[in-house]
Design an enzyme around this catalytic site. Structure first.
Site, PDB file in Angstrom:
ATOM      1  N   SER A   1      47.266  28.266 -17.397  1.00 41.80           N
ATOM      2  CA  SER A   1      47.741  27.001 -17.975  1.00 41.80           C
ATOM      3  C   SER A   1      48.976  27.157 -18.845  1.00 41.80           C
ATOM      4  O   SER A   1      48.966  26.825 -20.044  1.00 41.80           O
ATOM      5  CB  SER A   1      46.613  26.345 -18.755  1.00 41.80           C
TER       6      SER A   1
ATOM      7  N   ARG B   1      57.706  30.426 -19.897  1.00 41.40           N
ATOM      8  CA  ARG B   1      57.608  30.812 -21.302  1.00 41.40           C
ATOM      9  C   ARG B   1      56.167  30.637 -21.734  1.00 41.40           C
ATOM     10  O   ARG B   1      55.441  29.801 -21.196  1.00 41.40           O
ATOM     11  CB  ARG B   1      58.530  29.966 -22.182  1.00 41.40           C
TER      12      ARG B   1
ATOM     13  N   ASP C   1      46.160  23.873 -15.210  1.00 38.81           N
ATOM     14  CA  ASP C   1      44.946  23.088 -15.505  1.00 38.81           C
ATOM     15  C   ASP C   1      45.119  21.598 -15.166  1.00 38.81           C
ATOM     16  O   ASP C   1      44.163  20.933 -14.744  1.00 38.81           O
ATOM     17  CB  ASP C   1      44.480  23.275 -16.964  1.00 38.81           C
TER      18      ASP C   1
HETATM   19  C1  BGC Z   1      51.095  24.433 -21.054  1.00 38.16           C
HETATM   20  C2  BGC Z   1      50.683  23.703 -19.816  1.00 38.16           C
HETATM   21  C3  BGC Z   1      49.239  23.274 -19.912  1.00 38.16           C
HETATM   22  C4  BGC Z   1      48.972  22.543 -21.213  1.00 38.16           C
HETATM   23  C5  BGC Z   1      47.512  22.162 -21.375  1.00 38.16           C
HETATM   24  C6  BGC Z   1      50.749  23.647 -22.296  1.00 38.16           C
HETATM   25  O1  BGC Z   1      51.036  24.395 -23.438  1.00 38.16           O
HETATM   26  O2  BGC Z   1      52.486  24.696 -21.039  1.00 38.16           O
HETATM   27  O3  BGC Z   1      50.869  24.511 -18.679  1.00 38.16           O
HETATM   28  O4  BGC Z   1      48.920  22.461 -18.832  1.00 38.16           O
HETATM   29  O5  BGC Z   1      49.357  23.348 -22.299  1.00 38.16           O
HETATM   30  O6  BGC Z   1      46.677  23.258 -21.334  1.00 38.16           O
END
Ligand code: BGC
Length: 504
Positions: free
Chosen positions: A158, A173, A211
């Site tokens: 995620s 990142r 996610d």
């Molecule tokens: C991430 C996402 C993720 C979201 C929720 C963010 O910090 O960059 O990829 O979907 O958090 O988990």
């Protein structure tokens, strides 16, 4: 079902009658800083829509709009047994998911492992070693003594990743406070697979997913009105299904214009150039002191990781102002520790049902060693309302932007995450903001608003990083078997030894 207006706790009216002038003035100042009115919500939404499109253009924008190579919604008839690994912000979860013959059904067994805090800033080897150890433990426990073929795995990673293929992902990142050296800018799949191989764990990574994409697909599996998947948790983000024809940056793939492809927006990066969001001095400090300054501007105003910190920064600032009498002659050293309060601390305050805010008084004393006065408690409660309301209203701008871009007049939006599920009134406040942005006059069935179903409803999602990951793995294997190998790197590996396990 979510109604349109914030539901007030009937048991607590609250009164500012005893609040002295200096604190009243500060409450007013905070209200001005944190309140986002309807006109601003609309302006943010309009800018959001153009930024979504920019992210899909060849030039790109600050919202990454990552293609996921998840190319369709499920039919409901996917079948087989799959593993799912969820590496979110706080826990690591391993699941085995059985998709049976019955439409839209599933069975799940799972184990959770706490992500050790120091892993988040440790080395890449430690991270992948830990993840592989958890998978190995899970398989040894649930399949002791069995001879296994390679098990197909949906890995929910995620964080923003550029995916040229579904079984590949270059970390753009780290977000959510992670800061592991040597991972950004590289494909995360090879070191993950190497760690599995080293341990002889019989797993084939079939799909690396976000996610939000998992949430979108899992929610649509049980409710085909679900058109957007959102996470409002430690981080915040959304995914939706786009047409390839709307994605100039995918032109070189020569996909049919009406081909569907799920887009992981990574909307946490919205307004990194600080054009529209009403940032307060506290948001500026959060960003400056974070491991990645300048990144995730939208997320840092909304997500669970930051809500407690915003609250803490405001209180410390007020204490330092000579003209404001708050926590005077009391030791606030515990409150001075960055990130010492999480969103659940704020939730508990918003949930305090007592007129005298007794529970809030007690939690300040137990957690922070500060004995609070009644006027201070009134300010504290109002501050949590302001921070929580701003988060919910800004979140609604992202949802409204996707719906407007797609022309959805009605839709279900599947949402998951600790803030959505646990923060008091988040759902109702978000619904109220959607109503203001989208100018609804009637509900979905043409009745007066608030009586029935809102045209766009944000509803609790199905388990995206478990069931969603399994479904995306199933959909990928199915399309590869049918000869559609676009966006798949290891086609042979996916066809060999990676047939979905038979349901037990
Ligand atoms: C991430 C996402 C993720 C979201 C929720 C963010 O910090 O960059 O990829 O979907 O958090 O988990």
């Amino acid at each position: 079902m979510v109604g349109t207006g914030p539901k007030r706790q009937p048991s607590r009216k609250g009164s500012m009658a005893d609040v002295p002038h200096d604190l009243l003035g500060e409450i007013k100042r905070l209200e001005d800083l944190f309140t986002v009115d309807t006109a601003k919500l609309k302006a943010i939404t309009d800018h959001f829509i153009s930024e979504l499109a920019k992210g899909l253009s060849k030039e790109g924008g600050s919202i990454p709009m990552n293609a996921t190579w998840c190319m369709s919604f499920p039919t409901g008839h996917e079948q087989g047994t799959f593993l799912a690994l969820d590496m979110g912000g706080t826990n690591l979860r391993v699941c085995e998911i059985i998709l049976p013959e019955e439409k839209g059904e599933f069975d799940i067994i799972q184990s959770k492992y706490r992500m050790p805090e120091d892993l988040k800033t440790g080395t890449a080897d430690e991270l992948w070693g830990y993840v592989a150890d958890c998978l190995q433990q899970f398989i040894e426990y649930h399949h002791e003594g069995e001879k296994l073929d390679k098990l197909p795995l949906g890995f929910t990673f995620s964080y923003p990743a550029t995916q040229e293929y579904i079984d590949h992902g270059v970390l753009q990142r780290w977000t959510k406070g992670f800061d592991i050296e040597g991972v950004e800018g590289k494909d995360v799949v090879p070191p993950f697979e190497a760690a599995l191989k080293e341990r002889g764990v019989p797993i084939k990574l079939t799909a690396l997913i976000n996610d939000t994409t998992g949430t979108l697909i899992a929610s649509n599996y049980t409710d085909d009105e679900m058109k957007v998947g959102c996470i409002f948790g430690t981080g915040c983000n959304a995914a939706y299904m786009e047409h390839a024809g709307e994605c100039p940056k995918l032109e070189h793939m020569n996909l049919p214009p009406d081909q569907e492809i799920a887009i992981n927006c990574e909307w946490g990066a919205f307004d990194n150039e600080h054009k529209i969001l009403p940032r307060t001095p506290y948001d500026v400090i959060i960003d400056k002191d974070s491991p990645r300054p300048g990144q995730q501007t939208f997320e840092k105003m909304i997500a669970g990781l930051y809500l407690g910190e915003i609250f803490r920064l405001v209180l410390v600032d007020l204490h330092s102002q000579p003209h404001v009498q708050i926590f005077e002659n009391r030791d606030i050293s515990k409150l001075e520790k960055p990130y010492s309060l999480d969103a659940s601390f704020l939730s508990d305050i918003e949930n305090d049902p007592f007129e005298n805010l007794q529970e809030t008084h007690d939690s300040f004393e137990h957690k922070l060693g500060i004995k609070t006065t009644k006027p201070e408690l009134e300010l504290i409660r109002r501050l949590t309302e302001l921070i929580g309301t701003r988060a919910a209203r800004l979140s609604a701008c992202g949802v409204a932007a996707i719906c407007k871009k797609k022309g959805y007049k009605t839709a279900h939006v599947g949402a998951d995450g600790s803030v959505f599920n646990k923060y008091p009134h988040f759902k109702a406040r978000g619904a109220q903001a959607l109503k203001e942005i989208l100018d609804w006059e009637k509900d979905r069935d043409g009745k007066r608003l608030g009586r029935g179903r809102d045209p766009v409803e944000i509803l609790p999602a199905e388990d995206g990083s478990g069931v969603g990951a399994a479904l995306i793995a199933a959909l990928t294997i199915k399309r590869v078997q049918a000869g559609n190998t676009v966006g798949v790197k290891d086609v042979d590996g996916m066809l060999e030894g990676c047939a979905p396990m038979k349901g037990k």
